[in-house]
Design a protein around this motif. Structure first.
Motif, PDB file in Angstrom:
ATOM      1  N   ALA A 121      79.140  74.366  98.842  1.00 13.33           N
ATOM      2  CA  ALA A 121      79.467  74.810 100.201  1.00 13.33           C
ATOM      3  C   ALA A 121      80.194  73.715 100.969  1.00 13.33           C
ATOM      4  N   GLU A 122      79.796  72.477 100.766  1.00 11.87           N
ATOM      5  CA  GLU A 122      80.447  71.373 101.459  1.00 11.87           C
ATOM      6  C   GLU A 122      81.908  71.247 101.036  1.00 11.87           C
ATOM      7  N   SER A 123      82.179  71.486  99.772  1.00 12.66           N
ATOM      8  CA  SER A 123      83.559  71.340  99.306  1.00 12.66           C
ATOM      9  C   SER A 123      84.409  72.574  99.604  1.00 12.66           C
ATOM     10  N   VAL A 124      83.790  73.743  99.687  1.00 13.54           N
ATOM     11  CA  VAL A 124      84.560  74.972  99.889  1.00 13.54           C
ATOM     12  C   VAL A 124      84.573  75.404 101.351  1.00 13.54           C
ATOM     13  N   LEU A 125      83.440  75.358 102.015  1.00 16.79           N
ATOM     14  CA  LEU A 125      83.319  75.967 103.336  1.00 16.79           C
ATOM     15  C   LEU A 125      83.525  75.018 104.509  1.00 16.79           C
ATOM     16  N   ILE A 126      83.407  73.736 104.282  1.00 24.71           N
ATOM     17  CA  ILE A 126      83.440  72.799 105.398  1.00 24.71           C
ATOM     18  C   ILE A 126      84.721  71.981 105.334  1.00 24.71           C
ATOM     19  N   ALA A 127      85.389  71.912 106.465  1.00 23.72           N
ATOM     20  CA  ALA A 127      86.638  71.165 106.548  1.00 23.72           C
ATOM     21  C   ALA A 127      86.360  69.681 106.299  1.00 23.72           C
ATOM     22  N   PRO A 128      87.293  68.997 105.625  1.00 24.68           N
ATOM     23  CA  PRO A 128      87.060  67.584 105.292  1.00 24.68           C
ATOM     24  C   PRO A 128      87.168  66.631 106.481  1.00 24.68           C
ATOM     25  N   ASP A 129      87.569  67.121 107.637  1.00 29.14           N
ATOM     26  CA  ASP A 129      87.728  66.227 108.787  1.00 29.14           C
ATOM     27  C   ASP A 129      86.411  66.089 109.554  1.00 29.14           C
ATOM     28  N   ASP A 130      86.481  65.442 110.705  1.00 35.42           N
ATOM     29  CA  ASP A 130      85.285  65.201 111.507  1.00 35.42           C
ATOM     30  C   ASP A 130      84.705  66.478 112.105  1.00 35.42           C
ATOM     31  N   ALA A 131      85.467  67.553 112.162  1.00 36.93           N
ATOM     32  CA  ALA A 131      84.968  68.804 112.729  1.00 36.93           C
ATOM     33  C   ALA A 131      83.818  69.377 111.902  1.00 36.93           C
ATOM     34  N   GLY A 132      83.782  69.075 110.622  1.00 36.04           N
ATOM     35  CA  GLY A 132      82.725  69.579 109.762  1.00 36.04           C
ATOM     36  C   GLY A 132      81.515  68.674 109.681  1.00 36.04           C
ATOM     37  N   LEU A 133      81.498  67.587 110.457  1.00 29.76           N
ATOM     38  CA  LEU A 133      80.396  66.640 110.385  1.00 29.76           C
ATOM     39  C   LEU A 133      79.067  67.283 110.786  1.00 29.76           C
ATOM     40  N   LEU A 134      79.065  68.089 111.837  1.00 29.59           N
ATOM     41  CA  LEU A 134      77.835  68.748 112.278  1.00 29.59           C
ATOM     42  C   LEU A 134      77.290  69.670 111.186  1.00 29.59           C
ATOM     43  N   LEU A 135      78.174  70.403 110.539  1.00 30.31           N
ATOM     44  CA  LEU A 135      77.740  71.307 109.468  1.00 30.31           C
ATOM     45  C   LEU A 135      77.190  70.520 108.284  1.00 30.31           C
ATOM     46  N   ARG A 136      77.827  69.417 107.957  1.00 31.26           N
ATOM     47  CA  ARG A 136      77.310  68.574 106.870  1.00 31.26           C
ATOM     48  C   ARG A 136      75.917  68.055 107.203  1.00 31.26           C
TER      49      ARG A 136
END
Length: 172
Positions: A121-136
């Motif tokens: 999910a981290e590699s497919v669903l979450i953007a690699p930038d700082d915007a996905g930090l909360l989701l990570r």
């Protein structure tokens, strides 16, 4: 029919603190996972566009309709897989809380699958930038809490309670 003796009813002893803590940790982890899934769902337009770009980098011969279909399959397949995993975990937690100690071992297997699913999910669903930090962070916290819940359910007091419940069931 005047006998006032109540019917024998099996009563489970209340679970020890270790099992109650395990329940709270598992439920909190599931809530965090569902919150992360909800936020991923809300950002699906951006993620689908990112997935289209990612698929184009892998195979640039695909037409736009096929790109859209592959991006949709990647997105919904991964998000659906997470949701299915959380649902199975919730069922197994319920089984465990009914005094079935074997469910702890199923939860251990599910925890390993959960870790792999979070990596996907981290590699497919979450953007690699700082915007996905909360989701990570939400998904990482979900995994840490689930791990702590599993450890709590394996503590000696919990193991004794599961054994007592199993023996009480065997007598009836």
């Amino acid at each position: 029919m005047s006998d006032s003796t109540p019917a024998p009813v099996r009563r489970l002893d209340p679970p020890p603190t270790a099992v109650r803590v395990a329940k709270r940790l598992w439920v909190t982890s599931l809530v965090l996972g569902l919150i992360a899934g909800f936020f991923i769902f809300l950002a699906r337009a951006d993620q689908l566009e990112r997935l289209r770009t990612l698929v184009t980098e892998v195979d640039d011969t695909l037409d736009s309709e096929t790109l859209g279909a592959v991006a949709l399959i990647l997105f919904w397949g991964t998000l659906g897989g997470l949701a299915l995993l959380f649902a199975v975990e919730a069922i197994m937690i319920n089984v465990m809380l009914r005094g079935r100690g074997g469910a702890r071992w199923a939860l251990m297997v599910l925890l390993v699958i959960n870790a792999a699913a979070i990596l996907v999910a981290e590699s497919v669903l979450i953007a690699p930038d700082d915007a996905g930090l909360l989701l990570r962070l939400l998904l990482l916290a979900q995994l840490v809490l689930a791990s702590a819940g599993l450890v709590s359910s394996l503590l000696p007091r919990a193991t004794v309670w599961f054994r007592v419940v199993r023996e009480a069931r065997a007598r009836f």
